[in-house]
Design an enzyme around this catalytic site. Structure first.
Site, mmCIF file in Angstrom:
data_model
loop_
_atom_site.group_PDB
_atom_site.id
_atom_site.type_symbol
_atom_site.label_atom_id
_atom_site.label_comp_id
_atom_site.label_asym_id
_atom_site.label_seq_id
_atom_site.Cartn_x
_atom_site.Cartn_y
_atom_site.Cartn_z
ATOM 1 N N PRO A 192 19.469 -49.363 -1.696
ATOM 2 C CG PRO A 192 21.761 -49.620 -2.086
ATOM 3 C CD PRO A 192 20.440 -50.274 -2.346
ATOM 4 C CB CYS A 339 20.222 -58.564 -9.252
ATOM 5 S SG CYS A 339 19.830 -58.816 -7.524
#
Length: 864
Positions: A192, A339
């Site tokens: 984002p 991640c």
């Protein structure tokens, strides 16, 4: 077919939004007394355990057995909120001082639930105390006035752009890129946008004293909706050094210019001086992943997690990383990050990259950088698990006929081709190795007797961040440097390899073909060869990915796509601050489209399909060359000739008579746009440049000599070059403008200022805060200058900035004035208003009249 299917599957990874799963809906928060089945009225947390997770990562040795309990205990706790101060903000020092001397000290002095909680503190490893972490619950927020004030402070500063919400470990990859102000940076999977914002900060902050940095950031994402979110995030940066594109990362265009293609703009007379190919000094590959490192902020992953989640994404991650390396300049640095905790998505991908690049790419030892960041070395051995079975090497995968498993998933990367010997025929005539046939009662799930592979590469130079070391999420980072061109391997046709006997061999052949085609990209000298090679390589790699996805357990790719870290970063906003910005329609500089839709709705007309080169449905990107309008803007605002105008103005509308917004681009972005035109507009651009001028659409605006006003975003860039329509205001008058939005000329505290405002030409003007006793109206080309855009009407001056910007400026000015120890300003200059001033203007003009006039201006103009 395979490529299309792979693309659709990949898009699903990003289209699903994420709810705040820590917060149960209100309808479930309390029991229904009329419902006999409602036996437990208390809020029940999500299950934070999964036996498969424990078994998988214990076997992988992510942490030592002695610290396993601490590791799991931390994973089950909610993640603290983290944020960064925008280093390029003119209020950076003020905000940092407020955090250090106000909020942190106040909260340390208070007893919050026994006083054992440290709610606000700087992250020790982030430079200059610019990153902070807060750790408190919503219950504490409601009970403590200081926390409530801090919460409101965060919301306001985040919306303005002075603060960026971002998970702590997500801030790490850009720091290891070693970005400099003249670098061209590619963020391959950017949405984002928190890391993109951080990269822009670094470029601008390190370019102090310059007009604009020589470098730029190109942020890319494959989904147009996520691109809009990316644009919304980076819009707060107010930068002319950014391009946002909409491509699949593994298919990002090379934009190699072998011949001049007319761009219809003729912006430069010396095309040979432009860049010949789009290559980057730094590349950030924060690839899509299974996301189990985000369990603390997305606990719903616990119930969905399974051991095969990373297998289906492995080939895609390699392909994106290899594309990033092919776009990297020799001597450049790339950071690969996920991640995820899974070594199949981490060390296995890095190992395959190193093998494919054959010494042209090296892992960089960054152990001396960010010394206060606790990190652990990468693994050199791991296993692959598929459908409940442990596979220590690819030899075992072939023995079990696991077609979704490829050699690159294992530490050695070997394909064990020698296992094809000693074949025997089955009933249907197929070749079968008797030793490879597994009987139903085989105990393959036991790995004690299986041979374990160990990588001989320097994977310990990779970094793992685990949650219980510094109370963060989990992250994996590898820093790679390109020391020479990627090797070009001769093409091997399928016919020369003979007939493939198994589907596993097909995997190997396709993988080799993809490697050769990708690696040969840089040394190709034939026009258009890079696009052709890329297409072949993409199809080959997607075939591998498709097989892996089909063989994955319970359609892994569809179930786990939504856990990508970047989507989870959006959910983090709900932990502390309201998520109105993300919920609303993000504004992009493609807003010409929105304006046209509005106009079409009013007239009942159907909007014409926009085309950007070969990209249908995308607003065009055109250099603005209407000399009449440009000269009127220069003359009206007295813009100095030293300001670079030619070739730096861009619009998104082909009809020059109906252009509503004009964007400004830096020299670096201009060069990329020039190259893009020359190669036939290969880049699908969704946003570019900084909104500098906006057409004034009100009736009064149509009477002004110049129909374009300066936007709030572009004002800081052009401010030092404006010589007309600009005034200095005293602190009192500047503050009153922010409070009342519109003031009549006769009502200003400084009568001389009111007269000068009345003498301005009808239209947009700029008001600069005069500091101290300075009476001169000479503009100081200074980053600390505080200025706002206003509209000079017939009888008043009206502010043309948003209410939120006004509120933030008022609070900043008040804070600065209160901290002046040797204040030389008069009481009225400090903005101390008496009761009469609170209810009316300085000369008794009702405040309602001011506000009505201001609202008329704001209602008839596009919002900033």
């Amino acid at each position: 077919m395979g490529g299309r299917r792979g693309s659709r599957t990949q898009r699903k990874h990003f289209k699903q939004s994420r709810e705040n799963v820590w917060k149960r809906p209100k309808t479930e928060s309390s029991s229904d007394p009329n419902n006999p089945n409602s036996s437990n009225p208390a809020w029940q947390p999500f299950a934070t355990q999964n036996p498969s997770f424990d078994e998988y990562y214990k076997e992988q040795g992510i942490v030592s057995p002695e610290e396993w309990d601490a590791f799991m205990e931390m994973l089950r706790k909610p993640l603290p909120a983290a944020f960064r101060i925008n280093a390029t903000s003119q209020f950076c020092e003020d905000i940092r001082s407020q955090l250090e001397n106000d909020f942190m000290k106040s909260l340390q002095a208070e007893a919050i639930e026994g006083g054992d909680l440290e709610p606000i503190k700087p992250l020790p490893w982030y430079p200059d105390n610019l990153a902070w972490q807060s750790n408190f619950s919503r219950m504490q927020l409601r009970k403590n006035q200081t926390l409530e004030r801090f919460h409101e402070f965060l919301k306001l500063e985040t919306e303005i752009g002075n603060i960026s919400r971002q998970e702590a470990v997500s801030m790490v990859p850009p720091l290891f890129l070693d970005v400099r102000p003249d670098h061209f940076v590619l963020d391959v999977c950017a949405a984002p946008g928190s890391k993109t914002f951080q990269l822009l900060e670094i470029i601008h902050h390190s370019a102090k004293g310059r007009f604009l940095p020589d470098g730029m950031v190109l942020a890319n994402d494959l989904d147009v909706q996520r691109c809009n979110l990316l644009i919304h995030q980076t819009k707060r940066m107010c930068t002319a050094n950014l391009i946002v594109t909409n491509h699949e990362g593994q298919h990002f265009p090379g934009c190699r210019s072998h011949k001049n293609i007319s761009n219809g703009s003729e912006t430069t007379n010396n095309l040979e001086q432009s860049i010949p190919q789009l290559l980057f000094d730094r590349v950030l590959c924060d690839v899509p992943c299974s996301g189990d490192g985000t369990l603390r902020k997305a606990p719903d992953i616990w119930r969905k997690w399974n051991g095969g989640m990373g297998n289906g994404l492995h080939c895609l991650q390699i392909h994106i990383a290899m594309r990033g390396l092919s776009l990297l300049k020799v001597g450049g640095r790339m950071v690969y990050s996920t991640c995820s905790l899974n070594p199949v998505e981490n060390e296995a991908v890095v190992a395959e990259i190193l093998r494919r690049c054959g010494g042209s790419v090296e892992l960089v030892d960054v152990s001396n950088e960010l010394p206060q960041l606790i990190r652990r070395p990468g693994l050199t051995k791991w296993k692959v698990r598929d459908k409940g079975v442990w596979l220590p090497s690819y030899k075992d995968a072939r023995r079990l006929q696991r077609n979704g498993i490829v050699p690159s998933m294992f530490p050695s990367g070997k394909n064990y081709a020698d296992l094809t010997n000693n074949n025997q025929k089955s009933e249907n005539g197929e070749s079968v190795n008797a030793e490879d046939v597994v009987q139903p009662d085989d105990t393959i799930s036991s790995i004690d007797d299986l041979e374990e592979e160990v990588s001989d590469l320097s994977l310990q130079l990779c970094m793992r961040i685990v949650p219980h070391d510094q109370n963060t999420g989990a992250f994996f980072i590898a820093v790679l440097q390109k020391v020479s061109h990627l090797p070009a391997i001769p093409d091997k046709s399928a016919t020369s390899q003979g007939k493939l006997s198994t589907r596993s061999e097909l995997h190997e052949n396709l993988s080799d073909q993809a490697t050769e085609e990708i690696n040969g990209l840089e040394v190709s000298s034939v026009d258009g060869a890079d696009e052709k090679i890329l297409e072949v390589a993409s199809k080959a790699e997607e075939n591998i990915s498709e097989m892996a996805l089909e063989a994955a357990d319970e359609k892994i790719s569809e179930e786990t796509s939504e856990v990508d870290e970047k989507i989870s970063e959006v959910a983090l906003e709900a932990d502390l601050v309201d998520d109105e910005p993300a919920r609303g329609a993000p504004e992009s500089n493609s807003s010409e489209a929105a304006d046209k839709k509005t106009d079409s709705a009013k007239t009942g007309e159907k909007r014409k399909l926009q085309i950007q080169g070969k990209w249908k449905g995308v607003d065009p990107v055109l250099f603005f060359q209407d000399e009449t309008i440009i000269n009127s803007i220069k003359a009206f605002y007295g813009i100095d000739e030293s300001f670079p105008f030619t070739g730096h103005l861009v619009t998104r509308n082909k009809d020059a008579n109906h252009v509503k917004r004009i964007y400004y681009v830096s020299k670096s972005v201009k060069d990329v746009l020039d190259l893009n035109f020359r190669v036939g507009q290969q880049l699908k651009i969704t946003s570019v440049g900084l909104k500098m001028f906006e057409r004034q659409s009100s009736r009064e605006g149509s009477l002004a000599p110049c129909s374009f006003r300066i936007s709030s975003e572009g004002l800081p860039v052009i401010l030092p070059y404006i010589t007309k329509q600009i005034l200095y205001a005293s602190p009192a008058d500047f503050k009153h403008l922010l409070q009342y939005k519109s003031i009549k000329f006769a009502d200003f505290v400084d009568a001389d200022f009111g007269q000068k405002a009345a003498d301005l030409i009808l239209g947009c003007c700029v008001i600069v805060l005069r500091e101290g006793d300075k009476l001169s109206d000479h503009i100081q080309a200074d980053a600390s200058a505080i200025a706002i855009g206003c509209w000079k009407g017939r009888s008043s001056l009206s502010v043309m900035v948003t209410a939120m910007d006004c509120q933030e400026l008022l609070e900043r000015l008040s804070a600065r004035m209160e901290t002046e120890k040797n204040g030389t300003l008069a009481p009225e200059s400090l903005g101390v208003l008496d009761k009469k001033q609170d209810m009316s203007g300085e000369n008794g003009t009702p405040l309602e009249d001011h506000n009505v006039e201001a609202m008329k201006i704001q209602d008839t103009n596009a919002s900033e």
